[in-house]
Design a protein around this motif. Structure first.
Motif, PDB file in Angstrom:
ATOM      1  N   GLN A  54       0.835  -1.197   0.000  1.00  0.00           N
ATOM      2  CA  GLN A  54       0.000   0.000   0.000  1.00  0.00           C
ATOM      3  C   GLN A  54       0.872   1.250   0.000  1.00  0.00           C
ATOM      4  OE1 GLN A  54      -2.763  -0.097   3.238  1.00  0.00           O
ATOM      5  NE2 GLN A  54      -3.658  -2.047   2.610  1.00  0.00           N
ATOM      6  N   VAL A  55       0.477   2.223  -0.810  1.00  0.00           N
ATOM      7  CA  VAL A  55       1.187   3.496  -0.874  1.00  0.00           C
ATOM      8  C   VAL A  55       0.335   4.543  -0.161  1.00  0.00           C
ATOM      9  CG1 VAL A  55       2.160   5.271  -2.375  1.00  0.00           C
ATOM     10  CG2 VAL A  55       2.257   2.863  -3.072  1.00  0.00           C
ATOM     11  N   HIS A  56       0.968   5.244   0.781  1.00  0.00           N
ATOM     12  CA  HIS A  56       0.291   6.271   1.562  1.00  0.00           C
ATOM     13  C   HIS A  56       0.981   7.610   1.315  1.00  0.00           C
ATOM     14  CE1 HIS A  56      -1.520   2.958   3.864  1.00  0.00           C
ATOM     15  NE2 HIS A  56      -0.312   2.424   3.827  1.00  0.00           N
ATOM     16  N   PHE A  57       0.185   8.643   1.138  1.00  0.00           N
ATOM     17  CA  PHE A  57       0.725   9.984   0.955  1.00  0.00           C
ATOM     18  C   PHE A  57       0.511  10.729   2.266  1.00  0.00           C
ATOM     19  CE2 PHE A  57      -0.463   8.345  -3.179  1.00  0.00           C
ATOM     20  CZ  PHE A  57       0.747   8.468  -3.838  1.00  0.00           C
ATOM     21  N   LEU A  58       1.628  10.991   2.942  1.00  0.00           N
ATOM     22  CA  LEU A  58       1.612  11.551   4.288  1.00  0.00           C
ATOM     23  C   LEU A  58       2.536  12.752   4.368  1.00  0.00           C
ATOM     24  CD1 LEU A  58       2.204   8.066   5.934  1.00  0.00           C
ATOM     25  CD2 LEU A  58      -0.009   9.232   5.785  1.00  0.00           C
ATOM     26  N   GLN A  59       2.552  13.398   5.499  1.00  0.00           N
ATOM     27  CA  GLN A  59       3.520  14.459   5.751  1.00  0.00           C
ATOM     28  C   GLN A  59       4.406  14.030   6.910  1.00  0.00           C
ATOM     29  OE1 GLN A  59       1.247  18.091   6.243  1.00  0.00           O
ATOM     30  NE2 GLN A  59       1.560  18.560   4.087  1.00  0.00           N
ATOM     31  N   PHE A  60       5.707  14.147   6.696  1.00  0.00           N
ATOM     32  CA  PHE A  60       6.685  13.771   7.705  1.00  0.00           C
ATOM     33  C   PHE A  60       7.442  15.014   8.161  1.00  0.00           C
ATOM     34  CE2 PHE A  60       6.517   9.951   4.886  1.00  0.00           C
ATOM     35  CZ  PHE A  60       5.889   9.100   5.775  1.00  0.00           C
ATOM     36  N   GLU A  61       7.939  14.956   9.354  1.00  0.00           N
ATOM     37  CA  GLU A  61       8.691  16.083   9.889  1.00  0.00           C
ATOM     38  C   GLU A  61      10.020  16.263   9.160  1.00  0.00           C
ATOM     39  OE1 GLU A  61      10.268  17.211  14.228  1.00  0.00           O
ATOM     40  OE2 GLU A  61       8.169  16.554  14.115  1.00  0.00           O
ATOM     41  N   GLU A  62      10.731  15.170   8.936  1.00  0.00           N
ATOM     42  CA  GLU A  62      12.072  15.281   8.339  1.00  0.00           C
ATOM     43  C   GLU A  62      12.209  14.548   7.009  1.00  0.00           C
ATOM     44  OE1 GLU A  62      15.208  14.384  11.079  1.00  0.00           O
ATOM     45  OE2 GLU A  62      14.193  15.398  12.714  1.00  0.00           O
ATOM     46  N   GLN A  63      11.958  13.263   6.993  1.00  0.00           N
ATOM     47  CA  GLN A  63      12.230  12.464   5.792  1.00  0.00           C
ATOM     48  C   GLN A  63      11.156  12.654   4.725  1.00  0.00           C
ATOM     49  OE1 GLN A  63      11.497  11.308   8.826  1.00  0.00           O
ATOM     50  NE2 GLN A  63      10.189   9.529   8.740  1.00  0.00           N
ATOM     51  N   ALA A  64      11.514  12.263   3.510  1.00  0.00           N
ATOM     52  CA  ALA A  64      10.582  12.363   2.391  1.00  0.00           C
ATOM     53  C   ALA A  64       9.806  11.074   2.193  1.00  0.00           C
ATOM     54  CB  ALA A  64      11.336  12.717   1.113  1.00  0.00           C
ATOM     55  N   ALA A  65      10.337   9.961   2.726  1.00  0.00           N
ATOM     56  CA  ALA A  65       9.687   8.677   2.507  1.00  0.00           C
ATOM     57  C   ALA A  65      10.118   7.669   3.562  1.00  0.00           C
ATOM     58  CB  ALA A  65      10.043   8.155   1.122  1.00  0.00           C
TER      59      ALA A  65
END
Length: 138
Positions: A17-28
């Motif tokens: 599953q691919v999730h589109f999220l927002q992270f504090e530091e990393q891109a993935a």
């Protein structure tokens, strides 16, 4: 040319599953069966594609680690994912075909395949020198 939605479709077919999220530091990030991408940190389609194939490769090879792992463990697992991604998405035969069509510069090959120049450099190093240490040769 590789495009992100091709990778997302392949992930779905592989049960990832691919999730589109927002992270504090990393891109993935990737964990078994899941990839998380922060598209706000990926500036180009090529970065998105390269990141997606790299994270999917972690899932396909089981090459995971946590943030507390020693650096040698992280690098080993990153190399496993990069190696798999290169062999799975950019074959030596495909590079040779591109070169025969006049795509001989790294930036041009990267554009042709739809990946970042850094990833293309690793692919060329893999097929030329048998390792991913692009910074040693190019």
């Amino acid at each position: 040319m590789l495009l992100p939605w091709h990778i997302y479709q392949e992930a779905e077919e592989a049960g990832v599953q691919v999730h589109f999220l927002q992270f504090e530091e990393q891109a993935a990030v990737s964990v078994p069966g899941h990839i998380g991408l922060d598209l706000s940190k990926l500036q180009t389609v090529e970065e998105e594609t390269t990141t997606a194939i790299h994270e999917l490769s972690h899932c396909q090879t089981g090459s995971f680690y946590n943030s507390y792992s020693p650096i040698d463990c992280r690098k080993k697992n990153e190399n496993i994912a990069d190696h798999f991604a290169i062999q799975h998405y950019i074959s030596e035969k495909d590079i040779n075909i591109a070169r025969e069509r006049g795509h001989t510069e790294l930036w041009d090959l990267a554009d042709y395949f739809g990946v970042t120049e850094e990833f293309m450099r690793k692919a060329v190093c893999w097929y030329t020198y048998g390792n991913l240490a692009a910074e040693l040769y190019l």
